[in-house]
Design a protein around this motif. Structure first.
Motif, PDB file in Angstrom:
ATOM      1  N   ASP A 103       0.827  -1.206   0.000  1.00  0.00           N
ATOM      2  CA  ASP A 103       0.000   0.000   0.000  1.00  0.00           C
ATOM      3  C   ASP A 103       0.862   1.258   0.000  1.00  0.00           C
ATOM      4  O   ASP A 103       0.515   2.261  -0.637  1.00  0.00           O
ATOM      5  CB  ASP A 103      -0.936  -0.002   1.217  1.00  0.00           C
ATOM      6  CG  ASP A 103      -1.960  -1.124   1.157  1.00  0.00           C
ATOM      7  OD1 ASP A 103      -2.395  -1.470   0.029  1.00  0.00           O
ATOM      8  OD2 ASP A 103      -2.298  -1.670   2.216  1.00  0.00           O
ATOM      9  N   VAL A 104       1.991   1.204   0.711  1.00  0.00           N
ATOM     10  CA  VAL A 104       2.930   2.332   0.702  1.00  0.00           C
ATOM     11  C   VAL A 104       3.450   2.559  -0.719  1.00  0.00           C
ATOM     12  O   VAL A 104       3.487   3.691  -1.217  1.00  0.00           O
ATOM     13  CB  VAL A 104       4.110   2.073   1.674  1.00  0.00           C
ATOM     14  CG1 VAL A 104       5.184   3.146   1.522  1.00  0.00           C
ATOM     15  CG2 VAL A 104       3.608   2.011   3.107  1.00  0.00           C
ATOM     16  N   ILE A 105       3.828   1.481  -1.381  1.00  0.00           N
ATOM     17  CA  ILE A 105       4.353   1.572  -2.750  1.00  0.00           C
ATOM     18  C   ILE A 105       3.286   2.097  -3.699  1.00  0.00           C
ATOM     19  O   ILE A 105       3.561   2.940  -4.552  1.00  0.00           O
ATOM     20  CB  ILE A 105       4.897   0.203  -3.203  1.00  0.00           C
ATOM     21  CG1 ILE A 105       6.168  -0.136  -2.415  1.00  0.00           C
ATOM     22  CG2 ILE A 105       5.161   0.182  -4.701  1.00  0.00           C
ATOM     23  CD1 ILE A 105       6.676  -1.553  -2.611  1.00  0.00           C
ATOM     24  N   ASN A 106       2.058   1.627  -3.539  1.00  0.00           N
ATOM     25  CA  ASN A 106       0.977   2.086  -4.404  1.00  0.00           C
ATOM     26  C   ASN A 106       0.728   3.583  -4.233  1.00  0.00           C
ATOM     27  O   ASN A 106       0.539   4.308  -5.212  1.00  0.00           O
ATOM     28  CB  ASN A 106      -0.309   1.305  -4.111  1.00  0.00           C
ATOM     29  CG  ASN A 106      -1.417   1.679  -5.071  1.00  0.00           C
ATOM     30  OD1 ASN A 106      -1.256   1.631  -6.281  1.00  0.00           O
ATOM     31  ND2 ASN A 106      -2.563   2.075  -4.520  1.00  0.00           N
ATOM     32  N   ALA A 107       0.763   4.067  -2.981  1.00  0.00           N
ATOM     33  CA  ALA A 107       0.591   5.503  -2.726  1.00  0.00           C
ATOM     34  C   ALA A 107       1.732   6.296  -3.354  1.00  0.00           C
ATOM     35  O   ALA A 107       1.521   7.364  -3.931  1.00  0.00           O
ATOM     36  CB  ALA A 107       0.514   5.767  -1.224  1.00  0.00           C
ATOM     37  N   ALA A 108       2.954   5.776  -3.244  1.00  0.00           N
ATOM     38  CA  ALA A 108       4.110   6.448  -3.837  1.00  0.00           C
ATOM     39  C   ALA A 108       4.003   6.493  -5.363  1.00  0.00           C
ATOM     40  O   ALA A 108       4.379   7.488  -5.996  1.00  0.00           O
ATOM     41  CB  ALA A 108       5.393   5.738  -3.420  1.00  0.00           C
ATOM     42  N   LYS A 109       3.481   5.427  -5.953  1.00  0.00           N
ATOM     43  CA  LYS A 109       3.287   5.404  -7.411  1.00  0.00           C
ATOM     44  C   LYS A 109       2.267   6.456  -7.827  1.00  0.00           C
ATOM     45  O   LYS A 109       2.465   7.175  -8.809  1.00  0.00           O
ATOM     46  CB  LYS A 109       2.838   4.018  -7.866  1.00  0.00           C
ATOM     47  CG  LYS A 109       3.963   2.995  -7.874  1.00  0.00           C
ATOM     48  CD  LYS A 109       3.451   1.626  -8.322  1.00  0.00           C
ATOM     49  CE  LYS A 109       4.593   0.622  -8.397  1.00  0.00           C
ATOM     50  NZ  LYS A 109       4.121  -0.735  -8.768  1.00  0.00           N
ATOM     51  N   GLN A 110       1.162   6.541  -7.085  1.00  0.00           N
ATOM     52  CA  GLN A 110       0.144   7.548  -7.395  1.00  0.00           C
ATOM     53  C   GLN A 110       0.704   8.961  -7.295  1.00  0.00           C
ATOM     54  O   GLN A 110       0.333   9.842  -8.062  1.00  0.00           O
ATOM     55  CB  GLN A 110      -1.047   7.413  -6.444  1.00  0.00           C
ATOM     56  CG  GLN A 110      -2.027   6.331  -6.819  1.00  0.00           C
ATOM     57  CD  GLN A 110      -3.277   6.458  -5.968  1.00  0.00           C
ATOM     58  OE1 GLN A 110      -3.258   6.183  -4.773  1.00  0.00           O
ATOM     59  NE2 GLN A 110      -4.355   6.887  -6.581  1.00  0.00           N
ATOM     60  N   ALA A 111       1.627   9.156  -6.337  1.00  0.00           N
ATOM     61  CA  ALA A 111       2.223  10.475  -6.121  1.00  0.00           C
ATOM     62  C   ALA A 111       3.428  10.724  -7.025  1.00  0.00           C
ATOM     63  O   ALA A 111       4.093  11.751  -6.899  1.00  0.00           O
ATOM     64  CB  ALA A 111       2.634  10.617  -4.653  1.00  0.00           C
ATOM     65  N   GLN A 112       3.712   9.758  -7.914  1.00  0.00           N
ATOM     66  CA  GLN A 112       4.806   9.912  -8.882  1.00  0.00           C
ATOM     67  C   GLN A 112       6.178  10.073  -8.218  1.00  0.00           C
ATOM     68  O   GLN A 112       7.033  10.815  -8.706  1.00  0.00           O
ATOM     69  CB  GLN A 112       4.528  11.107  -9.811  1.00  0.00           C
ATOM     70  CG  GLN A 112       3.297  10.968 -10.685  1.00  0.00           C
ATOM     71  CD  GLN A 112       3.499   9.960 -11.807  1.00  0.00           C
ATOM     72  OE1 GLN A 112       4.328  10.131 -12.675  1.00  0.00           O
ATOM     73  NE2 GLN A 112       2.734   8.874 -11.754  1.00  0.00           N
ATOM     74  N   ILE A 113       6.393   9.375  -7.096  1.00  0.00           N
ATOM     75  CA  ILE A 113       7.683   9.441  -6.401  1.00  0.00           C
ATOM     76  C   ILE A 113       8.347   8.063  -6.328  1.00  0.00           C
ATOM     77  O   ILE A 113       9.537   7.946  -6.044  1.00  0.00           O
ATOM     78  CB  ILE A 113       7.513  10.056  -4.978  1.00  0.00           C
ATOM     79  CG1 ILE A 113       8.854  10.298  -4.273  1.00  0.00           C
ATOM     80  CG2 ILE A 113       6.620   9.192  -4.099  1.00  0.00           C
ATOM     81  CD1 ILE A 113       9.672  11.398  -4.836  1.00  0.00           C
ATOM     82  N   HIS A 114       7.630   6.997  -6.644  1.00  0.00           N
ATOM     83  CA  HIS A 114       8.133   5.626  -6.510  1.00  0.00           C
ATOM     84  C   HIS A 114       9.429   5.408  -7.296  1.00  0.00           C
ATOM     85  O   HIS A 114      10.403   4.867  -6.761  1.00  0.00           O
ATOM     86  CB  HIS A 114       7.059   4.622  -6.954  1.00  0.00           C
ATOM     87  CG  HIS A 114       7.542   3.204  -7.017  1.00  0.00           C
ATOM     88  ND1 HIS A 114       7.825   2.467  -5.887  1.00  0.00           N
ATOM     89  CD2 HIS A 114       7.802   2.386  -8.086  1.00  0.00           C
ATOM     90  CE1 HIS A 114       8.223   1.251  -6.244  1.00  0.00           C
ATOM     91  NE2 HIS A 114       8.214   1.182  -7.563  1.00  0.00           N
ATOM     92  N   GLY A 115       9.457   5.826  -8.555  1.00  0.00           N
ATOM     93  CA  GLY A 115      10.638   5.612  -9.392  1.00  0.00           C
ATOM     94  C   GLY A 115      11.886   6.258  -8.819  1.00  0.00           C
ATOM     95  O   GLY A 115      12.982   5.686  -8.882  1.00  0.00           O
ATOM     96  N   GLU A 116      11.717   7.437  -8.242  1.00  0.00           N
ATOM     97  CA  GLU A 116      12.862   8.125  -7.646  1.00  0.00           C
ATOM     98  C   GLU A 116      13.302   7.449  -6.354  1.00  0.00           C
ATOM     99  O   GLU A 116      14.501   7.379  -6.050  1.00  0.00           O
ATOM    100  CB  GLU A 116      12.520   9.598  -7.410  1.00  0.00           C
ATOM    101  CG  GLU A 116      12.383  10.363  -8.721  1.00  0.00           C
ATOM    102  CD  GLU A 116      11.791  11.740  -8.543  1.00  0.00           C
ATOM    103  OE1 GLU A 116      12.333  12.514  -7.729  1.00  0.00           O
ATOM    104  OE2 GLU A 116      10.779  12.038  -9.215  1.00  0.00           O
TER     105      GLU A 116
END
Length: 199
Positions: A62-75
């Protein structure tokens, strides 16, 4: 005794799912809203714990999914220890845009039905901000998003736009309606388009 709200309003002025907000318990009202200010506070802990601050028992997926939605996961994946990277006091090791998107991921993980972004993407480039808003408008987990911004290209994606001047609403409508009507929004949009061409 009733607890004070941030700003008191008269009854029957503002409704949440047909309920007058002045009649809702303050705890319930505030629990329905996730708020991301322009300058969000980050703690000197891992980026994962910063995202999980409002929901400390959230699963990693869920943390990863939220980060993906916020466009920060890749970084985050490029950080030395990825989600276990310590960000330093007030998030000093992150850029302004990364801090804002981490705070946004935190708010998305809370999963409140109303999300208020108070110039919360001001340090994020227009293309990324537009993609974030697109992510929020798609899928079955849609929210009511109140997006306060000076970024016209991102604001143009909104269902309804309210143009404010000195604390007063002077125009309201969709992007297409406001661009086709003489006024502040049309002037600002034309100026924005010219700047895009000259870049």
């Amino acid at each position: 005794m009733r607890s004070p709200r941030l700003l008191e309003i008269a009854p029957r002025q503002l409704f949440l799912d047909r309920y007058d907000i002045t009649q809702l318990r303050l705890h319930d009202l505030r629990g329905a809203i996730a708020y991301v200010p322009q300058d969000s506070f980050l703690f000197s802990t891992t980026i994962k714990n910063n995202i999980r601050y409002g929901n400390p028992y959230a699963e990693e997926a869920d943390v990863i999914n939220a980060a993906k939605q916020a466009q920060i996961h890749g970084e985050i994946l490029n950080f030395p220890h990825q989600y276990e990277t310590v960000v330093g006091e007030r998030g000093i090791t992150l850029s302004g845009g990364q801090r804002q998107r981490t705070a946004l991921a935190r708010a998305l993980l809370i999963d409140a039905p109303i999300l208020i972004l108070d110039d919360a993407l001001s340090s994020v480039d227009n293309q990324t901000a537009t993609q974030i808003l697109k992510n929020l408008s798609e899928g079955t987990d849609r929210k009511t998003v109140i997006f306060i911004s000076h970024q016209l290209s991102a604001a143009a994606t909104a269902d309804r736009i309210f143009v404010m001047d000195r604390g007063e609403m002077i125009q309201m409508g969709t992007h297409a309606e406001l661009v086709g009507r003489s006024g502040v929004y049309q002037t600002l949009w034309n100026q924005h388009q010219l700047e895009e061409i000259l870049q």
